[in-house]
Write a protein that holds these residues in place. Structure first.
Motif, short mmCIF file in Angstrom:
data_model
loop_
_atom_site.label_atom_id
_atom_site.label_comp_id
_atom_site.label_asym_id
_atom_site.label_seq_id
_atom_site.Cartn_x
_atom_site.Cartn_y
_atom_site.Cartn_z
N PHE A 1 38.26 -61.88 52.23
CA PHE A 1 38.09 -62.55 51.09
C PHE A 1 39.06 -63.78 51.26
N ARG A 2 38.26 -65.04 51.13
CA ARG A 2 38.94 -66.06 51.47
C ARG A 2 39.25 -67.08 50.26
N GLY A 3 38.79 -66.52 49.26
CA GLY A 3 39.32 -67.29 47.99
C GLY A 3 38.55 -68.45 47.57
N ASP A 4 37.16 -68.67 48.20
CA ASP A 4 36.36 -69.55 48.03
C ASP A 4 35.75 -69.53 46.55
N ALA A 5 35.56 -68.28 46.05
CA ALA A 5 35.27 -67.81 44.89
C ALA A 5 36.28 -67.10 43.99
N LYS A 6 36.06 -66.96 42.75
CA LYS A 6 37.28 -66.38 42.02
C LYS A 6 37.23 -65.14 42.62
N PHE A 7 38.46 -64.11 42.48
CA PHE A 7 38.37 -63.00 42.73
C PHE A 7 37.50 -61.91 42.06
N GLN A 8 37.34 -62.12 40.46
CA GLN A 8 36.39 -61.64 39.86
C GLN A 8 34.94 -61.67 40.04
N THR A 9 34.57 -62.83 40.69
CA THR A 9 33.09 -63.18 41.13
C THR A 9 33.21 -62.16 42.39
N TRP A 10 33.90 -62.33 43.39
CA TRP A 10 34.05 -61.63 44.66
C TRP A 10 33.80 -60.06 44.38
N LEU A 11 34.80 -59.60 43.39
CA LEU A 11 34.66 -58.21 42.91
C LEU A 11 33.23 -57.63 42.43
N TYR A 12 32.52 -58.81 41.48
CA TYR A 12 31.35 -58.20 41.02
C TYR A 12 30.37 -58.14 42.12
N ARG A 13 30.53 -58.98 43.11
CA ARG A 13 29.60 -58.93 44.33
C ARG A 13 29.76 -57.71 45.01
N VAL A 14 31.03 -57.30 45.38
CA VAL A 14 31.31 -56.08 46.12
C VAL A 14 30.88 -54.96 45.41
N GLY A 15 31.18 -54.87 43.88
CA GLY A 15 30.73 -53.86 43.19
C GLY A 15 29.20 -53.74 43.06
N LEU A 16 28.44 -54.76 42.96
CA LEU A 16 27.18 -54.61 42.57
C LEU A 16 26.21 -54.28 43.92
N ASN A 17 26.76 -54.66 45.14
CA ASN A 17 25.83 -54.36 46.23
C ASN A 17 26.69 -52.95 46.79
N THR A 18 27.63 -52.63 46.37
CA THR A 18 28.30 -51.21 46.52
C THR A 18 27.15 -50.12 45.84
N ALA A 19 27.31 -50.47 44.74
CA ALA A 19 26.55 -49.58 43.55
C ALA A 19 24.91 -49.61 44.43
N ILE A 20 24.46 -50.69 44.61
CA ILE A 20 23.01 -50.33 44.80
C ILE A 20 22.99 -49.65 46.37
N THR A 21 23.66 -49.87 47.11
CA THR A 21 23.91 -49.13 48.30
C THR A 21 24.00 -47.60 48.01
N TYR A 22 25.01 -47.46 47.11
CA TYR A 22 25.34 -45.96 46.79
C TYR A 22 24.24 -45.30 45.96
N ILE A 23 23.39 -45.85 45.42
CA ILE A 23 22.33 -45.12 44.68
C ILE A 23 21.28 -45.06 45.74
N LYS A 24 21.01 -46.05 46.38
CA LYS A 24 19.82 -45.91 47.53
C LYS A 24 20.17 -44.83 48.51
N ARG A 25 21.32 -44.53 48.87
CA ARG A 25 21.66 -43.37 49.88
C ARG A 25 21.66 -42.13 49.15
N GLY A 26 21.89 -41.95 47.67
CA GLY A 26 21.89 -40.84 47.07
C GLY A 26 23.60 -40.45 47.36
N ASN A 27 24.37 -41.24 47.72
CA ASN A 27 25.70 -40.66 48.12
C ASN A 27 26.47 -40.03 47.08
N ARG A 28 26.77 -38.82 47.32
CA ARG A 28 27.72 -38.10 46.22
C ARG A 28 28.82 -37.43 47.27
#
Length: 161
Positions: A50-77
């Motif tokens: 994390f370089r701080g180019d964007a706000k931490f909240q924006t970065w965290l949303y991106r990580v969260g959304l990407n993780t959620a989509i990957t998590y659901i695709k994998r059916g990860n439990r």
């Protein structure tokens, strides 16, 4: 030890972002808790970059959304190591506040993954520019998608009534 403390402080003060992402993608409380842990884990793994180019909240949303989509695709439990976080079940608190909010979340749950991501950020009062930056779109594309989503949500809410 400083980087760990910084990370914990930032995640703790912004954990509502993670809860909202979890609520948008999963209905089951146990699965939301697993996804919450997975998002925190992925954020930790990526935090050093994390370089701080964007706000931490924006970065965290991106990580969260990407993780959620990957998590659901994998059916990860998979069960992850227990991470401490305070949660009085964000979704249940939100739903209890107002029946209209419950209906909105039910309609949102029927949207596509990208539409859910857009709505999540829009409901957080992010500007079209911030949404575009987070999701890798142009602000114009965001505006068009939001307009279409509003129409779709109106149709979905009429079907639910």
């Amino acid at each position: 030890m400083g980087i760990e403390k910084d990370f914990i402080t930032l995640v703790t003060s912004n954990q509502a972002i993670i809860h909202r992402v979890c609520c948008m993608y999963l209905d089951n409380k146990a699965e939301r808790e697993d996804l919450f842990q997975e998002i925190v884990l992925q954020a930790w793994k990526s935090f050093k970059s994390f370089r701080g180019d964007a706000k931490f909240q924006t970065w965290l949303y991106r990580v969260g959304l990407n993780t959620a989509i990957t998590y659901i695709k994998r059916g990860n439990r998979d069960t992850l190591a227990e991470l401490q976080y305070s949660q009085e079940s964000y979704c249940e608190i939100t739903y209890q506040e107002d029946e209209d909010i419950l209906l909105l979340y039910q309609a949102i749950s029927r949207l596509t993954k990208v539409e859910k991501a857009l709505v999540t950020l829009y409901l957080e009062d992010y500007s079209y520019n911030e949404i575009a930056e987070t999701l890798g779109m142009t602000p114009n594309h965001v505006a068009v998608k939001i307009s279409r989503i509003k129409t779709k949500l109106k149709q979905l809410s009429k079907q639910s009534s």
